[in-house]
Design a protein around this motif. Structure first.
Motif, PDB file in Angstrom:
ATOM      1  N   LEU A 228      43.092  25.181  53.679  1.00 38.98           N
ATOM      2  CA  LEU A 228      42.313  25.519  52.495  1.00 38.98           C
ATOM      3  C   LEU A 228      41.083  24.625  52.421  1.00 38.98           C
ATOM      4  O   LEU A 228      41.097  23.489  52.906  1.00 38.98           O
ATOM      5  N   PRO A 229      40.015  25.106  51.806  1.00 39.77           N
ATOM      6  CA  PRO A 229      38.853  24.232  51.590  1.00 39.77           C
ATOM      7  C   PRO A 229      39.213  23.119  50.616  1.00 39.77           C
ATOM      8  O   PRO A 229      39.951  23.336  49.650  1.00 39.77           O
ATOM      9  N   ARG A 230      38.679  21.943  50.857  1.00 40.60           N
ATOM     10  CA  ARG A 230      39.024  20.801  50.014  1.00 40.60           C
ATOM     11  C   ARG A 230      38.580  20.992  48.568  1.00 40.60           C
ATOM     12  O   ARG A 230      39.217  20.486  47.646  1.00 40.60           O
ATOM     13  N   PHE A 231      37.480  21.743  48.356  1.00 41.52           N
ATOM     14  CA  PHE A 231      37.030  21.934  46.975  1.00 41.52           C
ATOM     15  C   PHE A 231      38.046  22.703  46.150  1.00 41.52           C
ATOM     16  O   PHE A 231      38.026  22.652  44.926  1.00 41.52           O
ATOM     17  N   LEU A 232      38.951  23.403  46.830  1.00 39.68           N
ATOM     18  CA  LEU A 232      39.998  24.140  46.131  1.00 39.68           C
ATOM     19  C   LEU A 232      41.311  23.357  46.129  1.00 39.68           C
ATOM     20  O   LEU A 232      41.965  23.234  45.098  1.00 39.68           O
ATOM     21  N   GLY A 233      41.704  22.811  47.282  1.00 38.89           N
ATOM     22  CA  GLY A 233      42.990  22.139  47.389  1.00 38.89           C
ATOM     23  C   GLY A 233      43.064  20.802  46.686  1.00 38.89           C
ATOM     24  O   GLY A 233      44.073  20.486  46.047  1.00 38.89           O
ATOM     25  N   ASP A 234      41.991  20.014  46.766  1.00 34.95           N
ATOM     26  CA  ASP A 234      42.031  18.667  46.189  1.00 34.95           C
ATOM     27  C   ASP A 234      42.143  18.689  44.674  1.00 34.95           C
ATOM     28  O   ASP A 234      42.651  17.727  44.074  1.00 34.95           O
ATOM     29  N   LYS A 235      41.665  19.744  44.053  1.00 32.15           N
ATOM     30  CA  LYS A 235      41.643  19.797  42.596  1.00 32.15           C
ATOM     31  C   LYS A 235      42.895  20.419  41.992  1.00 32.15           C
ATOM     32  O   LYS A 235      43.010  20.540  40.775  1.00 32.15           O
ATOM     33  N   ASP A 236      43.839  20.828  42.839  1.00 30.25           N
ATOM     34  CA  ASP A 236      45.059  21.479  42.347  1.00 30.25           C
ATOM     35  C   ASP A 236      46.204  20.474  42.354  1.00 30.25           C
ATOM     36  O   ASP A 236      46.631  20.029  43.422  1.00 30.25           O
ATOM     37  N   PRO A 237      46.736  20.084  41.185  1.00 30.08           N
ATOM     38  CA  PRO A 237      47.810  19.079  41.142  1.00 30.08           C
ATOM     39  C   PRO A 237      49.111  19.552  41.782  1.00 30.08           C
ATOM     40  O   PRO A 237      49.976  18.722  42.086  1.00 30.08           O
ATOM     41  N   ASP A 238      49.253  20.850  41.994  1.00 30.03           N
ATOM     42  CA  ASP A 238      50.469  21.372  42.625  1.00 30.03           C
ATOM     43  C   ASP A 238      50.413  21.322  44.145  1.00 30.03           C
ATOM     44  O   ASP A 238      51.383  21.672  44.820  1.00 30.03           O
ATOM     45  N   LEU A 239      49.259  20.906  44.699  1.00 27.97           N
ATOM     46  CA  LEU A 239      49.084  20.860  46.144  1.00 27.97           C
ATOM     47  C   LEU A 239      48.865  19.431  46.619  1.00 27.97           C
ATOM     48  O   LEU A 239      48.378  18.570  45.874  1.00 27.97           O
ATOM     49  N   GLU A 240      49.217  19.205  47.875  1.00 27.69           N
ATOM     50  CA  GLU A 240      49.013  17.893  48.488  1.00 27.69           C
ATOM     51  C   GLU A 240      48.569  18.097  49.931  1.00 27.69           C
ATOM     52  O   GLU A 240      49.159  18.900  50.662  1.00 27.69           O
ATOM     53  N   ALA A 241      47.536  17.381  50.339  1.00 25.72           N
ATOM     54  CA  ALA A 241      47.055  17.489  51.711  1.00 25.72           C
ATOM     55  C   ALA A 241      48.071  16.864  52.666  1.00 25.72           C
ATOM     56  O   ALA A 241      48.588  15.775  52.410  1.00 25.72           O
ATOM     57  N   CYS A 242      48.353  17.566  53.750  1.00 25.10           N
ATOM     58  CA  CYS A 242      49.258  17.019  54.770  1.00 25.10           C
ATOM     59  C   CYS A 242      48.537  16.862  56.106  1.00 25.10           C
ATOM     60  O   CYS A 242      49.164  16.826  57.167  1.00 25.10           O
ATOM     61  N   SER A 243      47.219  16.796  56.061  1.00 23.14           N
ATOM     62  CA  SER A 243      46.406  16.501  57.237  1.00 23.14           C
ATOM     63  C   SER A 243      45.103  15.882  56.764  1.00 23.14           C
ATOM     64  O   SER A 243      44.747  15.975  55.584  1.00 23.14           O
ATOM     65  N   ASN A 244      44.398  15.233  57.679  1.00 24.46           N
ATOM     66  CA  ASN A 244      43.032  14.816  57.403  1.00 24.46           C
ATOM     67  C   ASN A 244      42.120  16.028  57.566  1.00 24.46           C
ATOM     68  O   ASN A 244      42.588  17.145  57.837  1.00 24.46           O
ATOM     69  N   ASP A 245      40.815  15.836  57.422  1.00 27.79           N
ATOM     70  CA  ASP A 245      39.889  16.950  57.634  1.00 27.79           C
ATOM     71  C   ASP A 245      40.068  17.505  59.043  1.00 27.79           C
ATOM     72  O   ASP A 245      40.203  16.748  60.014  1.00 27.79           O
ATOM     73  N   ILE A 246      40.088  18.829  59.142  1.00 29.85           N
ATOM     74  CA  ILE A 246      40.194  19.486  60.441  1.00 29.85           C
ATOM     75  C   ILE A 246      38.802  19.531  61.051  1.00 29.85           C
ATOM     76  O   ILE A 246      37.932  20.284  60.605  1.00 29.85           O
ATOM     77  N   ASP A 247      38.580  18.709  62.072  1.00 35.30           N
ATOM     78  CA  ASP A 247      37.224  18.457  62.562  1.00 35.30           C
ATOM     79  C   ASP A 247      36.526  19.680  63.137  1.00 35.30           C
ATOM     80  O   ASP A 247      35.298  19.783  63.083  1.00 35.30           O
TER      81      ASP A 247
END
Length: 285
Positions: A228-247
């Motif tokens: 998912l794009p970070r502008f969408l995923g980072d702002k959702d408290p129900d989600l958590e990133a499980c990777s760094n940026d995909i280069d």
């Protein structure tokens, strides 16, 4: 009006020309103008003969503006814009500067509703019409005035501004623990990119989902993880990133309009506002 500033310009033909440009068919333009289609065709021939140029291409039964046609349409819009404040009814005066049609993805709009609200509050004289269709609306067919697009390169033949980079990460539910084993791909890309496999070697394709927002909802329901794009995923408290940026996901947000329309007041105002606001928005993600 540039190339069309002729001493004997047939101004009476402009409403017919603009209606045909919008409706794209003789019959639809004739119904709107309350004349017969033969009259529309005859007057178009007279206008093109007078200007010594072709204003429309006939493509699959539709009338599509040529470059000269788009230039005339933009010039006619500018003239209409300048005259729009004269003789307006009280109900029309609220949108004295006209309407601007913005095409953007549904998931981008879901991330920036406050920005769009702020534009309408700051510019109550411009009616903002937002289209979030999955189909990319075509500026050259006058289906939209301005587009916001996430892509690797800027579009050809348009006035375009690169707003900023779009970063992607893999997200899972914030309540999930343990290794990530299930991955949601898109319908167009059913295999897992190597860059994601390197970050999450245990994942396998679980299902395909068409659309960013549906993929996000599937992740939140426990289907696994998705890119998912970070502008969408980072702002959702129900989600958590499980990777760094995909280069290898090098995408940018582009703001686009037709070159000949960039100086129209309503388009210029929206362009400048979005470029400023979205640069700030992306800098925070």
């Amino acid at each position: 009006m540039g190339n069309f500033a002729l001493n004997q310009f047939p101004w009476s033909f402009v409403p017919l020309f603009m209606e045909l440009a919008r409706k794209k068919s003789l019959s639809a333009a004739a119904r709107s103008l309350k004349i017969d289609r033969t009259t529309v065709a005859r007057r178009l021939d007279q206008l093109e003969e007078h200007l010594s140029c072709q204003l429309f291409d006939r493509q699959r039964g539709e009338f599509i503006l040529t470059l000269q046609g788009r230039e005339l349409f933009a010039a006619a819009e500018r003239a209409a814009q300048e005259l729009s404040v004269l003789g307006t009814e009280a109900g029309d005066a609220k949108f004295a500067k006209g309407k601007v049609r913005l095409s953007l993805s549904e998931h981008l709009l879901a991330a920036i509703p406050e920005i769009m609200i702020r534009f309408s509050e700051l510019h109550p004289d411009i009616l903002l019409e937002m289209a979030t269709s999955d189909r990319h609306l075509n500026l050259k067919r006058f289906e939209a005035d301005v587009t916001l697009r996430i892509s690797r390169t800027s579009p050809v033949g348009l006035y375009s501004r690169k707003v900023g980079p779009i970063a992607f990460r893999v997200y899972q539910r914030s309540v999930d623990t343990g290794p990530v084993t299930r991955f949601l791909t898109t319908s167009s890309e059913r295999s897992i990119p190597n860059s994601i496999l390197l970050a999450l070697p245990e994942i396998e394709v679980f299902a395909c989902v068409d659309g960013v927002l549906p993929a996000r909802e599937m992740v939140k329901a426990g289907a696994g993880a998705a890119l998912l794009p970070r502008f969408l995923g980072d702002k959702d408290p129900d989600l958590e990133a499980c990777s760094n940026d995909i280069d290898d996901q090098e995408f940018f947000l582009f703001l686009n309009c037709l070159p000949e329309q960039r100086n129209l007041h309503r388009i210029r105002v929206l362009f400048q506002f979005l470029e400023r606001e979205l640069k700030q928005f992306l800098a925070l993600t």
